[in-house]
Design an enzyme around this catalytic site. Structure first.
Site, PDB file in Angstrom:
ATOM      1  N   THR A  34      30.571  37.823  29.769  1.00 16.96           N
ATOM      2  CA  THR A  34      31.151  39.143  29.521  1.00 16.96           C
ATOM      3  C   THR A  34      32.672  39.103  29.546  1.00 16.96           C
ATOM      4  O   THR A  34      33.348  39.551  28.614  1.00 16.96           O
ATOM      5  CB  THR A  34      30.636  40.150  30.561  1.00 16.96           C
ATOM      6  OG1 THR A  34      29.211  40.230  30.464  1.00 16.96           O
ATOM      7  CG2 THR A  34      31.229  41.524  30.325  1.00 16.96           C
ATOM      8  N   VAL A  35      33.235  38.544  30.631  1.00 16.79           N
ATOM      9  CA  VAL A  35      34.689  38.540  30.771  1.00 16.79           C
ATOM     10  C   VAL A  35      35.335  37.527  29.835  1.00 16.79           C
ATOM     11  O   VAL A  35      36.327  37.822  29.161  1.00 16.79           O
ATOM     12  CB  VAL A  35      35.097  38.264  32.235  1.00 16.79           C
ATOM     13  CG1 VAL A  35      36.618  38.192  32.362  1.00 16.79           C
ATOM     14  CG2 VAL A  35      34.541  39.342  33.152  1.00 16.79           C
ATOM     15  N   GLU A  61      44.838  38.223  39.116  1.00 12.62           N
ATOM     16  CA  GLU A  61      44.876  39.685  39.092  1.00 12.62           C
ATOM     17  C   GLU A  61      43.497  40.290  38.879  1.00 12.62           C
ATOM     18  O   GLU A  61      43.155  41.325  39.461  1.00 12.62           O
ATOM     19  CB  GLU A  61      45.826  40.161  37.984  1.00 12.62           C
ATOM     20  CG  GLU A  61      45.970  41.667  37.875  1.00 12.62           C
ATOM     21  CD  GLU A  61      46.656  42.287  39.086  1.00 12.62           C
ATOM     22  OE1 GLU A  61      45.994  43.074  39.789  1.00 12.62           O
ATOM     23  OE2 GLU A  61      47.834  41.980  39.336  1.00 12.62           O
ATOM     24  N   VAL A  67      40.261  41.264  41.824  1.00 14.15           N
ATOM     25  CA  VAL A  67      40.073  42.481  42.615  1.00 14.15           C
ATOM     26  C   VAL A  67      40.302  43.688  41.714  1.00 14.15           C
ATOM     27  O   VAL A  67      41.368  43.828  41.113  1.00 14.15           O
ATOM     28  CB  VAL A  67      41.048  42.549  43.807  1.00 14.15           C
ATOM     29  CG1 VAL A  67      40.843  43.850  44.592  1.00 14.15           C
ATOM     30  CG2 VAL A  67      40.870  41.352  44.718  1.00 14.15           C
ATOM     31  N   GLY A  86      23.013  48.488  33.376  1.00 20.91           N
ATOM     32  CA  GLY A  86      23.756  47.236  33.376  1.00 20.91           C
ATOM     33  C   GLY A  86      24.852  47.161  34.416  1.00 20.91           C
ATOM     34  O   GLY A  86      25.659  46.231  34.422  1.00 20.91           O
ATOM     35  N   ASP A 109      30.199  41.384  47.703  1.00 17.90           N
ATOM     36  CA  ASP A 109      31.222  41.452  46.654  1.00 17.90           C
ATOM     37  C   ASP A 109      32.487  42.122  47.185  1.00 17.90           C
ATOM     38  O   ASP A 109      33.601  41.623  46.990  1.00 17.90           O
ATOM     39  CB  ASP A 109      30.669  42.231  45.455  1.00 17.90           C
ATOM     40  CG  ASP A 109      31.695  42.431  44.359  1.00 17.90           C
ATOM     41  OD1 ASP A 109      31.950  41.483  43.610  1.00 17.90           O
ATOM     42  OD2 ASP A 109      32.238  43.551  44.254  1.00 17.90           O
ATOM     43  N   LYS A 162      36.657  40.657  48.023  1.00 22.92           N
ATOM     44  CA  LYS A 162      37.879  41.327  47.586  1.00 22.92           C
ATOM     45  C   LYS A 162      38.754  41.709  48.776  1.00 22.92           C
ATOM     46  O   LYS A 162      39.987  41.650  48.696  1.00 22.92           O
ATOM     47  CB  LYS A 162      37.502  42.550  46.748  1.00 22.92           C
ATOM     48  CG  LYS A 162      36.783  42.177  45.459  1.00 22.92           C
ATOM     49  CD  LYS A 162      36.186  43.383  44.759  1.00 22.92           C
ATOM     50  CE  LYS A 162      35.393  42.963  43.533  1.00 22.92           C
ATOM     51  NZ  LYS A 162      34.705  44.099  42.873  1.00 22.92           N
ATOM     52  N   GLY A 192      33.866  45.426  34.027  1.00 24.37           N
ATOM     53  CA  GLY A 192      33.688  45.669  32.597  1.00 24.37           C
ATOM     54  C   GLY A 192      34.392  44.623  31.766  1.00 24.37           C
ATOM     55  O   GLY A 192      35.377  44.015  32.192  1.00 24.37           O
TER      56      GLY A 192
END
Length: 408
Positions: free
Chosen positions: A10-11, A124, A127, A182, A196, A200, A298
């Site tokens: 995705t990323v 960057e 988080v 999703g 998770d 962070k 996202g």
């Protein structure tokens, strides 16, 4: 300037998309240097993808390519991401990443390797996805002594809690909806158990206070014990429940850091953060409270942060960007249960007479359909150890749930 991307999920695919879409404007932002994706590493096949000629399954194709100066690591996990990143840094290539697990667990080693080789290791996107928080914390707020940081750091849990608060969904129902949309993985453990958010917190704490904080130093509690009954009681008090990561300055060599559900009153900026959005509130001694808000995950929001790091590396090819932190220690993160005073929400089977005899004056809460033998209340300020001591071996109080109350 040639760039490689490791991981075409995705990323990673978002990173390639943003670079291609903004290729003309990136030249202006890098001082005249064009940015071109020349290699994409992934073990999977992508037949028919327009970038098919760029794919490789051999990491050495990136490591040994002298023209590749910057690599975006969007693989996730510790291995092989750590090994690949370390080799790239030692080979004189800068690396940018969205991999919060790697930065939280092995970030100090990678920052040291970057320092030794004169390269950059930037994160960057690790988080808050697309929310700019790493640079502001390291640069814009550096004139402050940071007193504390609190954040809604996981969009999945924030979505689940929003559905419980606003739609009256049970936890399991809200989780299922998050998976259908999703927002949550098939195995949602890392989100709903707070892991998770914990990673962070480690990154933010390390950056804000200059010493590495490891995940095993941050006590973590998820949201699986939160019920609609708790939501209703807290609503009657003018508040909502959020999963918060909290970092509190104790002294120059001590901090407290933890992740847990918390009551946030409606006057707080954090109370209005809904659905999958994230927010980080930083409290500085000079600036006061500043809040960073936006999409915490996202494809394109996270990719935008990764590409921003690529731009920064392109600007700093001839000089090292001063960025990072030093070593921590086992006793650096203190036991918050004995050192941090706060209010607590308690739901229990007990009489008001019994509660008053143990806690003194408390603020009672109500809800529709409240059983006659059930009470909910907000305690006076105390440490969690003091609370547990009050409840220890007390007959007549059966605690159902306890939730921290934040002062942000």
């Amino acid at each position: 300037m040639k760039v490689a991307v490791m991981g075409y999920g995705t990323v990673g695919s978002g990173v390639v998309e943003v670079i291609e879409k903004h290729s003309d404007s990136l030249v202006k932002k890098t001082g005249g240097k064009s940015i071109e994706v020349s290699r994409i590493l992934d073990l999977r096949d992508f037949p028919g993808d327009k970038h098919e000629k760029l794919f490789t399954k051999d990491f050495n194709d990136i490591l040994n390519d002298k023209d590749i100066a910057i690599v975006a690591e969007t693989m996730g996990g510790i291995n092989p991401a750590f090994d690949f990143t370390m080799k790239l840094l030692k080979a004189g290539k800068s690396v940018v990443t969205s991999n919060k697990e790697l930065v939280a667990q092995r970030g100090l080693e990678l920052l040291n390797a970057a320092q030794e080789s004169g390269t950059n290791y930037l994160f960057e996107a690790s988080v808050g996805g697309g929310i700019p928080i790493i640079r502001p914390l390291a640069q814009c707020l550096s004139a402050n002594n940071i007193e504390g940081i609190v954040g809604i750091l996981n969009g999945t849990t924030n979505f689940i809690l929003t559905m419980m608060i606003e739609q009256g969904m049970q936890f399991d129902e809200a989780l299922k909806l998050a998976q259908e949309k999703g927002y949550a993985e098939k195995d949602p453990t890392a989100d709903i158990q707070g892991h998770d958010a914990c990673r962070k917190v480690c990154i933010l704490a390390s950056l804000a206070f200059g010493k590495h904080v490891y995940p095993n130093q941050v006590e973590t509690e998820g949201i699986t014990n939160i019920t609609l009954e708790d939501v209703s009681y807290i609503n009657s008090a003018g508040g909502v429940i959020k999963l918060l990561g909290q970092i509190i300055y104790i002294s120059d060599d001590k901090i407290a850091a933890f992740v847990s559900p918390a009551v946030v009153y409606n006057g707080s900026q954090l109370a209005s953060v809904k659905d999958v959005f994230n927010a980080v509130l930083v409290r500085g001694d000079a600036v006061g409270d500043v809040c960073f808000y936006g999409p915490g995950a996202g494809k394109l929001p996270t990719a935008s942060a990764v590409v921003a790091d690529i731009i920064d590396c392109a600007k700093h090819t001839d000089r090292k960007k001063i960025f990072g932190w030093g070593e921590g220690s086992p006793d650096y993160v203190v036991d918050y249960k004995s050192s941090v005073k706060m209010l607590f929400y308690i739901r229990a089977k007990a009489s008001c007479t019994k509660i008053n005899s143990v806690f003194g004056e408390v603020k009672y809460l109500t809800r529709k359909g409240q059983p006659s033998d059930e009470v909910a209340f907000i305690t006076d300020i105390m440490t969690e150890n003091e609370l547990n001591k009050l409840l220890l071996d007390v007959d007549g109080i059966e605690v159902i749930n306890t939730i921290k109350v934040t002062n942000y």
